[in-house]
Design a protein around this motif. Sequence first.
Motif, short mmCIF file in Angstrom:
data_model
loop_
_atom_site.label_atom_id
_atom_site.label_comp_id
_atom_site.label_asym_id
_atom_site.label_seq_id
_atom_site.Cartn_x
_atom_site.Cartn_y
_atom_site.Cartn_z
N LEU A 127 0.81 -1.22 0.00
CA LEU A 127 0.00 0.00 0.00
C LEU A 127 0.84 1.26 0.00
O LEU A 127 0.48 2.28 0.58
N SER A 128 1.94 1.21 -0.68
CA SER A 128 2.77 2.39 -0.89
C SER A 128 3.26 2.31 -2.33
O SER A 128 3.01 1.34 -3.03
N ASN A 129 3.91 3.32 -2.75
CA ASN A 129 4.41 3.32 -4.13
C ASN A 129 5.84 2.79 -4.21
O ASN A 129 6.53 3.00 -5.19
N GLY A 130 6.28 2.09 -3.18
CA GLY A 130 7.63 1.55 -3.15
C GLY A 130 7.77 0.30 -4.01
O GLY A 130 6.81 -0.17 -4.63
N PRO A 131 8.95 -0.26 -4.03
CA PRO A 131 9.19 -1.47 -4.83
C PRO A 131 8.46 -2.67 -4.23
O PRO A 131 8.08 -2.67 -3.06
N THR A 132 8.31 -3.69 -5.03
CA THR A 132 7.71 -4.94 -4.56
C THR A 132 8.61 -5.53 -3.48
O THR A 132 9.82 -5.65 -3.69
N PRO A 133 8.05 -5.87 -2.33
CA PRO A 133 8.86 -6.51 -1.30
C PRO A 133 9.52 -7.78 -1.85
O PRO A 133 8.89 -8.54 -2.59
N GLU A 134 10.75 -8.00 -1.50
CA GLU A 134 11.51 -9.12 -2.03
C GLU A 134 10.83 -10.46 -1.76
O GLU A 134 10.88 -11.37 -2.58
N GLU A 135 10.20 -10.59 -0.61
CA GLU A 135 9.59 -11.86 -0.24
C GLU A 135 8.17 -12.03 -0.78
O GLU A 135 7.47 -12.98 -0.43
N TRP A 136 7.72 -11.13 -1.68
CA TRP A 136 6.34 -11.19 -2.14
C TRP A 136 6.10 -12.46 -2.96
O TRP A 136 6.97 -12.92 -3.70
N GLN A 137 4.89 -13.00 -2.85
CA GLN A 137 4.52 -14.23 -3.56
C GLN A 137 4.56 -14.02 -5.07
O GLN A 137 4.22 -12.97 -5.57
N ASN A 138 4.97 -15.07 -5.78
CA ASN A 138 5.02 -14.98 -7.23
C ASN A 138 4.08 -15.98 -7.89
O ASN A 138 4.14 -16.20 -9.09
N THR A 139 3.21 -16.58 -7.09
CA THR A 139 2.26 -17.57 -7.60
C THR A 139 0.94 -17.41 -6.86
O THR A 139 0.93 -17.19 -5.66
N VAL A 140 -0.16 -17.50 -7.61
CA VAL A 140 -1.49 -17.49 -6.99
C VAL A 140 -2.28 -18.70 -7.48
O VAL A 140 -1.95 -19.30 -8.51
N PHE A 141 -3.34 -19.02 -6.73
CA PHE A 141 -4.10 -20.23 -6.99
C PHE A 141 -5.59 -19.92 -6.93
O PHE A 141 -6.01 -18.99 -6.25
N SER A 142 -6.36 -20.75 -7.62
CA SER A 142 -7.81 -20.65 -7.53
C SER A 142 -8.39 -22.04 -7.74
O SER A 142 -7.75 -22.90 -8.35
N GLN A 143 -9.60 -22.24 -7.22
CA GLN A 143 -10.25 -23.53 -7.39
C GLN A 143 -11.75 -23.32 -7.43
O GLN A 143 -12.31 -22.57 -6.64
N ILE A 144 -12.39 -24.01 -8.36
CA ILE A 144 -13.85 -24.06 -8.44
C ILE A 144 -14.18 -25.53 -8.64
O ILE A 144 -13.88 -26.11 -9.69
N GLY A 145 -14.73 -26.17 -7.63
CA GLY A 145 -15.03 -27.60 -7.74
C GLY A 145 -13.76 -28.38 -8.01
O GLY A 145 -12.78 -28.27 -7.29
N ASP A 146 -13.76 -29.15 -9.10
CA ASP A 146 -12.58 -29.95 -9.43
C ASP A 146 -11.67 -29.27 -10.45
O ASP A 146 -10.78 -29.88 -11.02
N ILE A 147 -11.88 -27.97 -10.66
CA ILE A 147 -11.02 -27.19 -11.55
C ILE A 147 -10.07 -26.38 -10.69
O ILE A 147 -10.50 -25.66 -9.79
N GLN A 148 -8.78 -26.51 -10.95
CA GLN A 148 -7.77 -25.75 -10.21
C GLN A 148 -6.94 -24.92 -11.17
O GLN A 148 -6.74 -25.31 -12.33
N MET A 149 -6.44 -23.81 -10.68
CA MET A 149 -5.58 -22.94 -11.48
C MET A 149 -4.36 -22.56 -10.65
O MET A 149 -4.48 -22.28 -9.46
N VAL A 150 -3.22 -22.55 -11.29
CA VAL A 150 -2.01 -22.00 -10.69
C VAL A 150 -1.47 -20.99 -11.70
O VAL A 150 -1.40 -21.27 -12.90
N ARG A 151 -1.13 -19.79 -11.21
CA ARG A 151 -0.75 -18.70 -12.11
C ARG A 151 0.47 -17.97 -11.58
O ARG A 151 0.58 -17.71 -10.38
N THR A 152 1.37 -17.66 -12.49
CA THR A 152 2.49 -16.77 -12.21
C THR A 152 2.34 -15.57 -13.14
O THR A 152 1.38 -15.50 -13.91
N GLU A 153 3.29 -14.66 -13.12
CA GLU A 153 3.22 -13.53 -14.06
C GLU A 153 3.25 -14.02 -15.51
O GLU A 153 2.61 -13.45 -16.37
N GLU A 154 4.00 -15.09 -15.73
CA GLU A 154 4.21 -15.55 -17.11
C GLU A 154 3.29 -16.69 -17.54
O GLU A 154 2.89 -16.76 -18.69
#
Length: 178
Positions: free
Chosen positions: A103-130
């Motif tokens: 919540l500042s305009n600073g750089p991304t914290p070094e330890e910030w997560q680089n992967t996110v996940f989602s799930q709907i029923g038996d459908i799963q998603m894993v996402r990175t920037e790329e």
Amino acid sequence: MVALVDSYCGMVLDALDDLGIREKTMVIWTSDHGDQMWEHELFLKFNMHEASVHVPLLIDIPQGSPGARRELVEHIDVFPTICELAGVAPPASVQGKSLALLLSNGPTPEEWQNTVFSQIGDIQMVRTEEWKLNVYDGSPGELYDLKNDPQEFYNRIDDQDCADAVKLLIERLKKWAQ
């Protein structure tokens, strides 16, 4: 719809100003997953395309400065953020990571997560920037190169040049699912 939502957000902020509490009130605005709106000839939200899983998140905090961030975050991060901003420790069972560092305009914290996940029923998603991998009933079904194909038109799941990306994403998904 965007103009309507913008108007309602403005009404909330105006009401906080009128009540004289804007400078002591945190406002968080987000939405449920999107309805696809016929992108990829799909309607409703039971898929993992970006039009369904990439949703807006706006956080306005007292003495905060305006800005926009592009880091990967999840809705599961909102509650720990509220707790931290309110000065309350979240219960130990809470998952997610506070977004307060963003919540500042600073750089991304070094330890910030680089992967996110989602799930709907038996459908799963894993996402990175790329990359984004969509798994259906335990089997990888779609792989998208978001850097070169942000609209997700070209499924590269069978592309041997992408085998390492699939392997890495499956490993991250298995670790997340534990």
